[in-house]
Write a protein that holds these residues in place. Structure first.
Motif, mmCIF file in Angstrom:
data_model
loop_
_atom_site.group_PDB
_atom_site.id
_atom_site.type_symbol
_atom_site.label_atom_id
_atom_site.label_comp_id
_atom_site.label_asym_id
_atom_site.label_seq_id
_atom_site.Cartn_x
_atom_site.Cartn_y
_atom_site.Cartn_z
ATOM 1 N N VAL A 160 -90.963 5.462 -29.290
ATOM 2 C CA VAL A 160 -91.385 5.493 -30.681
ATOM 3 C C VAL A 160 -92.795 4.932 -30.788
ATOM 4 O O VAL A 160 -93.132 3.983 -30.091
ATOM 5 C CB VAL A 160 -90.377 4.663 -31.523
ATOM 6 N N THR A 161 -93.624 5.558 -31.633
ATOM 7 C CA THR A 161 -94.952 5.030 -31.917
ATOM 8 C C THR A 161 -95.013 4.803 -33.420
ATOM 9 O O THR A 161 -94.942 5.761 -34.191
ATOM 10 C CB THR A 161 -96.041 6.024 -31.468
ATOM 11 N N THR A 162 -95.073 3.540 -33.811
ATOM 12 C CA THR A 162 -94.955 3.249 -35.253
ATOM 13 C C THR A 162 -95.638 1.923 -35.579
ATOM 14 O O THR A 162 -96.204 1.266 -34.699
ATOM 15 C CB THR A 162 -93.452 3.228 -35.659
ATOM 16 N N GLY A 163 -95.599 1.557 -36.858
ATOM 17 C CA GLY A 163 -96.216 0.311 -37.316
ATOM 18 C C GLY A 163 -95.384 -0.905 -36.937
ATOM 19 O O GLY A 163 -94.306 -0.791 -36.342
ATOM 20 N N GLU A 164 -95.885 -2.081 -37.320
ATOM 21 C CA GLU A 164 -95.212 -3.340 -36.947
ATOM 22 C C GLU A 164 -93.877 -3.484 -37.652
ATOM 23 O O GLU A 164 -93.005 -4.208 -37.197
ATOM 24 C CB GLU A 164 -96.115 -4.535 -37.267
ATOM 25 N N GLU A 165 -93.730 -2.827 -38.809
ATOM 26 C CA GLU A 165 -92.488 -2.928 -39.562
ATOM 27 C C GLU A 165 -92.030 -1.550 -39.997
ATOM 28 O O GLU A 165 -92.788 -0.594 -39.902
ATOM 29 C CB GLU A 165 -92.692 -3.790 -40.815
ATOM 30 N N GLY A 166 -90.794 -1.489 -40.487
ATOM 31 C CA GLY A 166 -90.296 -0.226 -41.014
ATOM 32 C C GLY A 166 -89.078 0.232 -40.255
ATOM 33 O O GLY A 166 -88.675 -0.360 -39.244
ATOM 34 N N ASN A 167 -88.466 1.306 -40.716
ATOM 35 C CA ASN A 167 -87.166 1.677 -40.160
ATOM 36 C C ASN A 167 -87.244 2.270 -38.750
ATOM 37 O O ASN A 167 -86.298 2.159 -37.983
ATOM 38 C CB ASN A 167 -86.397 2.591 -41.124
ATOM 39 N N LEU A 168 -88.379 2.870 -38.391
ATOM 40 C CA LEU A 168 -88.488 3.343 -37.008
ATOM 41 C C LEU A 168 -88.591 2.162 -36.044
ATOM 42 O O LEU A 168 -88.022 2.198 -34.943
ATOM 43 C CB LEU A 168 -89.707 4.255 -36.831
ATOM 44 N N ARG A 169 -89.318 1.129 -36.471
ATOM 45 C CA ARG A 169 -89.413 -0.080 -35.646
ATOM 46 C C ARG A 169 -88.026 -0.720 -35.505
ATOM 47 O O ARG A 169 -87.620 -1.106 -34.404
ATOM 48 C CB ARG A 169 -90.419 -1.037 -36.290
ATOM 49 N N ASP A 170 -87.307 -0.782 -36.618
ATOM 50 C CA ASP A 170 -85.944 -1.341 -36.564
ATOM 51 C C ASP A 170 -85.054 -0.535 -35.622
ATOM 52 O O ASP A 170 -84.302 -1.082 -34.818
ATOM 53 C CB ASP A 170 -85.319 -1.338 -37.973
ATOM 54 N N LEU A 171 -85.161 0.795 -35.729
ATOM 55 C CA LEU A 171 -84.367 1.676 -34.881
ATOM 56 C C LEU A 171 -84.678 1.437 -33.409
ATOM 57 O O LEU A 171 -83.773 1.395 -32.551
ATOM 58 C CB LEU A 171 -84.669 3.136 -35.256
ATOM 59 N N ASP B 326 -83.404 3.593 -43.589
ATOM 60 C CA ASP B 326 -83.877 3.057 -44.855
ATOM 61 C C ASP B 326 -84.780 4.043 -45.610
ATOM 62 O O ASP B 326 -85.785 4.514 -45.089
ATOM 63 C CB ASP B 326 -84.667 1.778 -44.524
ATOM 64 N N GLY B 327 -84.372 4.398 -46.798
ATOM 65 C CA GLY B 327 -85.216 5.223 -47.665
ATOM 66 C C GLY B 327 -85.177 6.701 -47.351
ATOM 67 O O GLY B 327 -85.914 7.488 -47.956
ATOM 68 N N LEU B 328 -84.356 7.117 -46.378
ATOM 69 C CA LEU B 328 -84.341 8.526 -45.971
ATOM 70 C C LEU B 328 -82.989 9.183 -46.191
ATOM 71 O O LEU B 328 -82.794 10.341 -45.818
ATOM 72 C CB LEU B 328 -84.746 8.648 -44.500
ATOM 73 N N ALA B 329 -82.065 8.452 -46.821
ATOM 74 C CA ALA B 329 -80.724 8.996 -47.036
ATOM 75 C C ALA B 329 -80.788 10.310 -47.810
ATOM 76 O O ALA B 329 -79.962 11.200 -47.603
ATOM 77 C CB ALA B 329 -79.868 7.976 -47.781
ATOM 78 N N TYR B 330 -81.799 10.463 -48.665
ATOM 79 C CA TYR B 330 -81.901 11.687 -49.472
ATOM 80 C C TYR B 330 -82.076 12.935 -48.616
ATOM 81 O O TYR B 330 -81.787 14.043 -49.064
ATOM 82 C CB TYR B 330 -83.035 11.560 -50.499
ATOM 83 N N LEU B 331 -82.554 12.782 -47.396
ATOM 84 C CA LEU B 331 -82.740 13.955 -46.524
ATOM 85 C C LEU B 331 -81.406 14.466 -45.966
ATOM 86 O O LEU B 331 -81.264 15.664 -45.699
ATOM 87 C CB LEU B 331 -83.657 13.621 -45.354
ATOM 88 N N GLY B 332 -80.475 13.563 -45.758
ATOM 89 C CA GLY B 332 -79.196 13.929 -45.151
ATOM 90 C C GLY B 332 -78.429 14.900 -46.039
ATOM 91 O O GLY B 332 -78.387 14.748 -47.256
ATOM 92 N N GLY B 333 -77.825 15.913 -45.429
ATOM 93 C CA GLY B 333 -77.107 16.917 -46.207
ATOM 94 C C GLY B 333 -78.011 18.011 -46.729
ATOM 95 O O GLY B 333 -77.528 19.037 -47.208
ATOM 96 N N SER B 334 -79.307 17.800 -46.621
ATOM 97 C CA SER B 334 -80.251 18.864 -46.956
ATOM 98 C C SER B 334 -80.507 19.669 -45.668
ATOM 99 O O SER B 334 -79.816 19.500 -44.667
ATOM 100 C CB SER B 334 -81.532 18.234 -47.495
ATOM 101 N N SER B 335 -81.481 20.569 -45.707
ATOM 102 C CA SER B 335 -81.785 21.358 -44.508
ATOM 103 C C SER B 335 -83.293 21.447 -44.325
ATOM 104 O O SER B 335 -84.059 21.200 -45.270
ATOM 105 C CB SER B 335 -81.202 22.766 -44.646
ATOM 106 N N LEU B 336 -83.684 21.824 -43.128
ATOM 107 C CA LEU B 336 -85.124 21.992 -42.896
ATOM 108 C C LEU B 336 -85.695 23.066 -43.822
ATOM 109 O O LEU B 336 -86.811 22.939 -44.315
ATOM 110 C CB LEU B 336 -85.397 22.351 -41.428
ATOM 111 N N GLY B 337 -84.908 24.123 -44.059
ATOM 112 C CA GLY B 337 -85.386 25.191 -44.940
ATOM 113 C C GLY B 337 -85.580 24.708 -46.368
ATOM 114 O O GLY B 337 -86.558 25.060 -47.026
ATOM 115 N N GLU B 338 -84.650 23.863 -46.827
ATOM 116 C CA GLU B 338 -84.805 23.308 -48.178
ATOM 117 C C GLU B 338 -86.014 22.381 -48.254
ATOM 118 O O GLU B 338 -86.736 22.372 -49.254
ATOM 119 C CB GLU B 338 -83.526 22.561 -48.579
ATOM 120 N N LEU B 339 -86.214 21.622 -47.189
ATOM 121 C CA LEU B 339 -87.394 20.755 -47.147
ATOM 122 C C LEU B 339 -88.676 21.596 -47.170
ATOM 123 O O LEU B 339 -89.618 21.313 -47.921
ATOM 124 C CB LEU B 339 -87.328 19.880 -45.878
ATOM 125 N N LEU B 340 -88.677 22.669 -46.372
ATOM 126 C CA LEU B 340 -89.860 23.539 -46.326
ATOM 127 C C LEU B 340 -90.113 24.192 -47.691
ATOM 128 O O LEU B 340 -91.259 24.263 -48.159
ATOM 129 C CB LEU B 340 -89.655 24.614 -45.247
#
Lengths: 430, 430
Positions: A160-171, B326-340
Motif C-alpha cells: 500500500v502507498t498512502t498517507g500517515e493516516e486513514g483507512n488504507l493505513r489502518d488496513l 471507513d467512509g466507503l460503505a456506500y460503495l458496497g452493493g453498488s457496481s463498477l458500472g454504476e460508479l462509472l
C-alpha cells in the motif's frame, strides 16, 4: 538532455518570440526562481516536489517491494497522479514483469484484466493518499475478491502507498502489509519521483536510483536564468507563446516508449495551469504516426499551437532490407531509425515553413537516467510557467464539484451537486 | 444511438447556442444535405465514403481473409487512415485473435512486436492505396525479412489492400496473394467501412455485416433537418460552437473499449477540418480516468472547449463487494458500472455548473452494430461541418511538404524541402 528553442523565435514562427523578449522575460524567470527556491527551502506545499531527487529514499522503496519473489505482474490500483507517473516509467522501459494499471472503473476492462492475470504471482500496489478515492477503493475491493475466488491470499500479494493516516493505513497495519508513505507537500501529478511513481518501476527491476540521478542533474541546472536551465527555458517559452495566442501545446515524442509520457505531461499541464480562465491545453501526439493524423491541423489550422518534438539520439535500430519495389529502392540500406529521424526533422521544418512554432527536446537515450531528466525538467517547467502566469499551480479545485456529485448519486451523502444532475436540460435527437 | 444537445444551449453554457440559432442553422444544414446528396449520387471524391454501407461487399472481404486457418494474430501494416479504422473496431471488440498495428517506424517498437509474435500463425495485411507509403513499405520489408528468418513463407501469410495499380498490386499478382481493392473516392480517414477498415475485423471473427447495418441505419437518418439526424445535429452544433470560440472538441468516451475510437475521431476531425486557418482541435480523453487529469482544465480553463461524452447504456457489469472500510460503505452493493455512470453524469453536470458546453452521445452497446452507427455518424458530422465551414473536407495538402522533405533527406530524390531542414535556426539550452 538538451532543448532547442530556435523555432519559437519570431524569425521562424509568425507570432514567435524575439530574442529581446526572451531577455526581458529572463528578469521574471529570476524572480520566479527566487520564489521557487524559497518554497523548496521550507518544503512548502508543491515546491517540495522539486526536492524529491534528494528527499526520496530508494532503499525504502526497494525494501517494500523486495519481499515479493519472482512476480509475473504488478497491478497498480490508483487513478490520475497515483498511476500516471509509474505508468510513464514502466511503459517506457522493458521488463519481464508486466505492469498494469487499474486507473479506471470500466467494468469490462477491469474484468478482462483480472481474467488475464495469474493472480498467484501478481503483486498489487494500492495507491491513494487519503485512502478514500472512490475509484481506487472500488477497484481494490474487486481485486481482493478476485484473489479470494482464485484461492490467493491477497494480503500476501499487496502493498500500500498512502498517507500517515486513514483507512488504507489502518488496513495495512491490520494485515501487516508493506506500506510506503506518500510524501508531504507533493501533489499526485508531481509524485513520479517519489514512492508513488517509483515502486512499480522498482518491482519491475528498473534502476530507480538512476531515475533520481537524472532528475538531480536537472535540479542542479536550476539557476536564475532561463539561458542556463533547460527546464526554465521550456516553461518560460511555453508561457510566452500562450500569451501570444498559442494556447495549445502538442507533446509529440518520436518514440512509442514515450506515449504514456505524453499522457503524464497532459495531466501535469492541464491540472496545474488550467485555472482562472487560463491554461495551455495539452495535446497528446505521437511521431511519426500522427503526421498522418494531426499534422494537417498543426500546419494549416488556427495559429494556436506549439508543437513540442521529443526524441532520443541513441536507440536500437532495425535495418530496412533492400528492395526492387518500384520507387522504393531508396529505402533499402537505410534503417527504420533513419527514416524516423528524417520524418522528425522534416516535420519540424514543415512547421517552420508554415510559420508554426515548435521546440525540440533531445534525450541521450530513453532509459532511467534520461526519463529522470525529462520528468524533472517538465515538472519544473510547469512550476515556472505557473509563477509567470500567477496561477496556483499545486491545486485542482475544479474537480471537487464532480466528486461530490458522484458521491451523492451513489448514496454516499447528501450533496446539492447531485441534485443538479437531475435538472439536466435535454434536447435529444435519435 | 442518440445524441443529447441540451447542454450546448445558451441556457446551459456561457457562449452556447440558442434554440433560434439552431432553427436558422437548419436552413444551412438543408443546403449542405443537398450538396452531400449530389456528391453521393455521383460517387464524387470523398462523398463516396458515405455510400460505403451499401457499396462495400462483405463477402469479398470474407473471401480474402478466409484462407488463413486458425490465425493467432493479425498485423496490419499501414499508417494513418490505413490503420486507425481497423484498430478502432478490433480494439473495441473481444477476439481470440490478437490484432496489432505497425503504424509507426519506431525500430524498438517494431522489433519488440515481431519478437513477441508466433509468425507462423500470424497473418499480415499490408494496406496502402498507392503502394508507395514509405513507412508502410519499410515496415513490410522488415516483416518479410523476419518471416524469412523464422522459416515462414511470408507469401503464405500475407494479403494486400491497395489500389488497382502500383507496386503492391504487382507484388500481389506476382506472388498470388489475396488482394482487396481500396475503393475509389474514399480518403483513408473515411475508409473504416470499406475493405481497409473491415478486413482485420473479419479475420478476428467480428460481424462486419452488422457494422455495415449499423452504419446503414444512420445513413437512413440523413435528411434535410438537423433535428431529424443525429449525425447532422452533432456536426452542425460543433460548427456553431467553433464559431463561438469553442475551437477544441474533447472526445471523452466512458469506455476503455472506445479509446482507439477517440484517436480515429481525432484524425477525422483534424485532417478534414484543419485548414485555411480554421478547424476545431480534437482532444483525446477517457472517462472516468481523465476526470483526474483533464477536467480541471475543461471546467476552469479557457472557454474554448466542447466536451463530447460518449457511453453505452448496456454493458457487462462487476459488483463492488461490501466493505467496512471507513467512509466507503456506500460503495458496497453498488457496481463498477454504476460508479462509472455516476461519474459520467456528475462530470456532465459539473461542466454545466461551470458554463462549459457538452454533448452526450449514447450507444445501446459497444458492439458491431453500435460501432457502425457511431463511426458513420461521426463521418457524416465531419462532412456537414466541412460544408458549413466551406472547407475542402477531403484533402490534406499540408502534409505533403514534410513527405517531400523526408524523402529528400533519405536520398529518394532532389527536393528543395530537404534543403530547408539544414537551414534550421538553433537556440540550444543544455
Amino acid at each position: 538532455m538538451q532543448i532547442d528553442l530556435g523555432n519559437v523565435l519570431d524569425t521562424a514562427s509568425v507570432h514567435g518570440v524575439s530574442r529581446e523578449t526572451l531577455e526581458r522575460l529572463d528578469d521574471r524567470v529570476a524572480a520566479a526562481h527566487d520564489r521557487i527556491e524559497r518554497g523548496r527551502e521550507t518544503d512548502e506545499h508543491g515546491y517540495a516536489s522539486l526536492n524529491l531527487p534528494s528527499s526520496t529514499d530508494p532503499a525504502e522503496i526497494r525494501e517494500a517491494v523486495g519481499g515479493f519473489e519472482n512476480p509475473s505482474a504488478i497491478v497498480t490500483v490508483g487513478i490520475g497522479g497515483s498511476a500516471l507517473g509509474a505508468a510513464t516509467l514502466t511503459d517506457a522501459l522493458d521488463s519481464d514483469v508486466e505492469a498494469h494499471y487499474l486507473d479506471n472503473v470500466d467494468p469490462e476492462a477491469v474484468a478482462s484484466l483480472l481474467d488475464s492475470l495469474d493472480l498467484g504471482s501478481t503483486v498489487v500496489n494500492v495507491v491513494s493518499r487519503s485512502g478514500t478515492t472512490a475509484e481506487t477503493l472500488a477497484n481494490f475491493l474487486v481485486v481482493q475478491e478476485a484473489m479470494d475466488d482464485a484461492g490467493v491470499d491477497w494480503a500476501d500479494r499487496t502493498f500500500v502507498t498512502t498517507g500517515e493516516e486513514g483507512n488504507l493505513r489502518d488496513l495495512a497495519n491490520q494485515h501487516d502489509l508493506p506500506v510506503l508513505p506518500v510524501p508531504d507537500g507533493v501533489p499526485g501529478r508531481f509524485s513520479v519521483l517519489s514512492t508513488v511513481g517509483l515502486a512499480a518501476a522498482a518491482l519491475c527491476g528498473h534502476d530507480i536510483e538512476a531515475v533520481l540521478e537524472g532528475a538531480a542533474a536537472q535540479e542542479a541546472r536550476l539557476s536564475d536564468s532561463l539561458f542556463d536551465s533547460p527546464a526554465y527555458a521550456y516553461g518560460a517559452v511555453c508561457f510566452a507563446l500562450a500569451e501570444r495566442g498559442y494556447t495549445a501545446n502538442a507533446m509529440m515524442p518520436y518514440a512509442e516508449s514515450l506515449e504514456t509520457f505524453s499522457e503524464w505531461f497532459a495531466q501535469l499541464w492541464a491540472e496545474s495551469l488550467g485555472k482562472d480562465g487560463l491554461g495551455q491545453t495539452p495535446l497528446r501526439a505521437l511521431g511519426a504516426t500522427d503526421q498522418h493524423s494531426q499534422l494537417q491541423l498543426y500546419r494549416a489550422g488556427p495559429r494556436d499551437k506549439l508543437v513540442t518534438l521529443v526524441r532520443a539520439t541513441d536507440r536500437e535500430d532495425v535495418s530496412i532490407p533492400e528492395t526492387d519495389l518500384d520507387g522504393l529502392a531508396y529505402l533499402g540500406g537505410s534503417s527504420l531509425g533513419e527514416l524516423l529521424d528524417a520524418e522528425f526533422e522534416a516535420t519540424e521544418a514543415s512547421l517552420v515553413a508554415a510559420g508554426q512554432p515548435n521546440v525540440r527536446i533531445e534525450l541521450d537515450e530513453v532509459n532511467e537516467y534520461g526519463l529522470g531528466e525529462l520528468l524533472y525538467a517538465m515538472e519544473t517547467a510547469c512550476v515556472v510557467y505557473g509563477e509567470l502566469a500567477s496561477v496556483e499551480t499545486f491545486v485542482q479545485p475544479a474537480v471537487e464539484w464532480g466528486k461530490r456529485a458522484a458521491r451523492g448519486l451513489l448514496g454516499g451523502g447528501d450533496f446539492e451537486e447531485a441534485d443538479a444532475v437531475a435538472d439536466k436540460e435535454r434536447l435529444i435527437i435519435d
